[in-house]
Design an enzyme around this catalytic site. Structure first.
Site, PDB file in Angstrom:
ATOM      1  N   GLU A 178       1.268  -1.194   0.295  1.00  0.00           N
ATOM      2  CA  GLU A 178       0.058   0.139  -0.725  1.00  0.00           C
ATOM      3  C   GLU A 178       0.571   1.152   0.084  1.00  0.00           C
ATOM      4  O   GLU A 178       0.793   1.679   0.841  1.00  0.00           O
ATOM      5  CB  GLU A 178      -0.657   0.234   1.232  1.00  0.00           C
ATOM      6  CG  GLU A 178      -1.694  -0.893   1.075  1.00  0.00           C
ATOM      7  CD  GLU A 178      -3.099  -0.916   2.032  1.00  0.00           C
ATOM      8  OE1 GLU A 178      -2.543  -0.503   3.324  1.00  0.00           O
ATOM      9  OE2 GLU A 178      -3.881  -1.689   1.318  1.00  0.00           O
ATOM     10  N   GLU A 373      -5.697  -8.376  -1.491  1.00  0.00           N
ATOM     11  CA  GLU A 373      -6.244  -7.772  -0.120  1.00  0.00           C
ATOM     12  C   GLU A 373      -7.253  -8.015  -0.633  1.00  0.00           C
ATOM     13  O   GLU A 373      -8.128  -6.561  -1.415  1.00  0.00           O
ATOM     14  CB  GLU A 373      -5.536  -6.947   0.609  1.00  0.00           C
ATOM     15  CG  GLU A 373      -4.802  -7.152   1.890  1.00  0.00           C
ATOM     16  CD  GLU A 373      -4.137  -5.667   2.109  1.00  0.00           C
ATOM     17  OE1 GLU A 373      -4.837  -5.654   3.185  1.00  0.00           O
ATOM     18  OE2 GLU A 373      -2.581  -6.300   2.220  1.00  0.00           O
TER      19      GLU A 373
HETATM   20  C1  BG6 Z   1      -4.245  -2.749   4.278  1.00  0.00           C
HETATM   21  C2  BG6 Z   1      -2.647  -3.515   5.315  1.00  0.00           C
HETATM   22  O1  BG6 Z   1      -4.288  -1.953   5.175  1.00  0.00           O
HETATM   23  O2  BG6 Z   1      -5.541  -4.038   5.382  1.00  0.00           O
HETATM   24  C3  BG6 Z   1      -2.928  -4.794   6.742  1.00  0.00           C
HETATM   25  O3  BG6 Z   1      -2.298  -3.491   4.431  1.00  0.00           O
HETATM   26  C4  BG6 Z   1      -4.281  -4.392   6.981  1.00  0.00           C
HETATM   27  O4  BG6 Z   1      -1.480  -4.733   6.772  1.00  0.00           O
HETATM   28  C5  BG6 Z   1      -5.788  -4.341   6.602  1.00  0.00           C
HETATM   29  O5  BG6 Z   1      -3.694  -5.356   7.774  1.00  0.00           O
HETATM   30  C6  BG6 Z   1      -6.778  -4.460   7.174  1.00  0.00           C
HETATM   31  O6  BG6 Z   1      -6.558  -3.419   8.283  1.00  0.00           O
HETATM   32  P1  BG6 Z   1      -6.586  -3.729   9.616  1.00  0.00           P
HETATM   33  O7  BG6 Z   1      -6.650  -1.999  10.603  1.00  0.00           O
HETATM   34  O8  BG6 Z   1      -8.524  -4.412   9.878  1.00  0.00           O
HETATM   35  O9  BG6 Z   1      -6.170  -4.310  10.245  1.00  0.00           O
END
Ligand code: BG6
Length: 473
Positions: A178, A373
């Protein structure tokens, strides 16, 4: 149109959120290792100067889910689901504990050798991020993080070492997780501590330039070490920013906000600073310091594919009064979209937005995409050794449907790795109770629990999705 036969289905985690063992095998401290959990974490992320002097009662990355010791058991479960790909990251301070050493730490290298070999055993392709929110802490305290050009050299050395070491085990690499997060949470993304009297934009965009150069240098090293056998990707925290209304000013605002996000990928994919940055930098009073050769390097070594995370779309208005109602469910501020529901953490759920985002990214770059993701962070209840997480199945089904629609629209897509395929520590809140996985991990926000793994209902569901290559959702 069905997905291609060799579509890469799988899941994703990051070293700092899964491994724990924060001092094992000679690992150095990462910047994330000084972050607490809960509300204190959010505050810490935006006041990192205070963090250095504060002692917290719990640091979730120190133990995380102990993946460092349990990876064999966990990868076996991924294989049971039929994973073709597993995304994780290498912890930079496991390889270079302080970040500026000349020689790597052999114990750290050995750990990933074993981990990738375990993936290979099951025919799972590793997809590896070089830097996922865990720049060595020493580089932050001694060098000022990515504002310092020296980090380019340290990162390049690190990239060369791991490319050389794992060239027969890893094909897919992401240079920075990111990368646009640098603008939103500069401590996470760039190890930046910015004084109040500094021009924050100047610091952030200069650090961004250093990361962009570092990314191209890594791509150059990849070509030298393994030719075209490596696939190097960039990684964007994506999510289209919609206009609040059909008022032309709102549309213009959303175009400008989107450009700010795409800026990084424009450089990494097209190999040059886009023309809109001239005005953007002028208005922000940003003057980039470039070295001779930077521009030709960026031009010569763009990425091979575009990876991204997608959790939500966003909404913006040109009217400052309306925009004052922005909420930040996650790192990105957004107005409430009346057409969308939100997760328990306030992240607005927009499956169609995934299709919109994919179409736009592909139109813009014409390079293969990779969703690395996506998923739902929710509170799960373990009952009778499982979790009835129908809400997660619904969320994923809706998103996968739109993903397949986008492929039918003509988007080239290499694969899909759902986020936190096994429960891990949340990056934003440091909590364990914000769970994304198909596998439940018995560990709570304070780090208590047996650490035992349990299959959730979504485990079998995802297995079937993979088996049928997405035709049975
Ligand atoms: C993304 C990141 O921003 O979102 C991850 O690359 C992160 O590391 C994921 O875990 C979800 O965010 P969160 O805050 O729910 O863990």
């Amino acid at each position: 149109m069905p997905l291609q036969k060799d579509f890469l289905w799988g899941g994703a985690v990051a070293a700092n959120q899964a491994e724990g063992a924060y001092k094992k095998g000679g690992k150095g401290m990462a910047l994330v290792d000084i972050l607490p959990s809960g509300k204190e974490r959010w505050d810490a992320l935006f006041h990192p100067n205070k963090v250095l002097e504060t002692t917290y009662h719990h640091y979730p990355s120190h133990e995380a889910i102990d993946f460092y010791h349990s990876y064999k058991e966990d990868i076996k479960l991924f294989a049971e689901m039929g994973f073709k790909v597993f995304r994780t990251s290498i912890s930079w301070p496991r390889i270079f504990p302080n970040g500026d050493e000349l020689e790597p730490n052999e114990a750290g290298l050995q750990f990933y050798d074993d981990l990738f070999a375990e993936c290979q055993k099951y025919g799972i392709e590793p997809l590896v991020t070089l830097n996922h929110f865990d720049t060595p802490l020493y580089l932050v305290t001694e060098y000022g993080g990515w504002r310092n050009r020296k980090l380019v050299e340290f990162y390049e050395r690190y990239a060369k070492v791991v490319f050389e070491r794992y060239k027969d085990k890893v094909k897919y690499w992401l240079t920075f997780n990111e990368i646009n997060m640098l603008l939103h949470i500069p401590f996470f993304g760039g190890g930046l501590i910015i004084d109040e009297d500094e021009n924050a934009d100047q610091v952030k965009f200069q650090a961004a330039h250093h990361q962009l150069v570092a990314s191209s240098l890594a791509t150059k090293a990849a070509r030298e070490i393994n030719g075209d056998k490596f696939m190097i990707g960039c990684m964007l925290a994506a999510g289209e920013i919609y206009p609040y209304s059909c008022h032309p000013e709102d549309l213009l605002k959303s175009v400008k906000e989107n450009q700010k996000q795409y800026f990084f990928i424009d450089v990494q994919s097209r190999g040059a600073y886009p023309s809109y940055t001239t005005r953007m930098f002028r208005e922000l009073n940003v003057e980039l310091k470039m070295k001779e050769g930077d521009e030709s390097l960026l031009k010569e070594y763009p990425v091979d594919f575009i990876s991204f995370s997608y959790y939500s779309s966003r909404l913006t208005s040109a009217d400052p009064e309306i925009n004052a109602g922005e909420k930040s469910g996650n790192a990105f501020g957004s107005l409430d979209n009346p057409h969308l529901e939100a997760s328990e953490w306030g992240w607005q759920i927009d499956p169609v937005g995934l299709r919109v985002t994919m179409n736009n990214l592909y139109d813009r770059y014409q390079k293969p995409l990779f969703i690395v993701e996506n998923g739902l962070g929710a509170v799960d209840k373990l009952e009778n050794g499982t979790v009835a997480d129908d809400y997660r199945i619904d969320y994923m089904r809706d998103h996968l449907k739109q993903m397949i629609e986008a492929v039918d629209d003509g988007v080239e897509l290499l694969g899909y790795t759902s986020w936190g395929c096994i429960d891990i520590v949340s990056a934003g809140s440091g909590e364990m109770k914000k769970r994304y996985g198909f596998i439940y991990v018995d560990r709570d926000n304070e780090g208590n629990g047996t650490g035992k793994r349990y299959k959730k209902k979504s485990f079998d569901w995802y297995k079937k999705v993979i088996e049928t290559n997405g035709t049975d959702l």
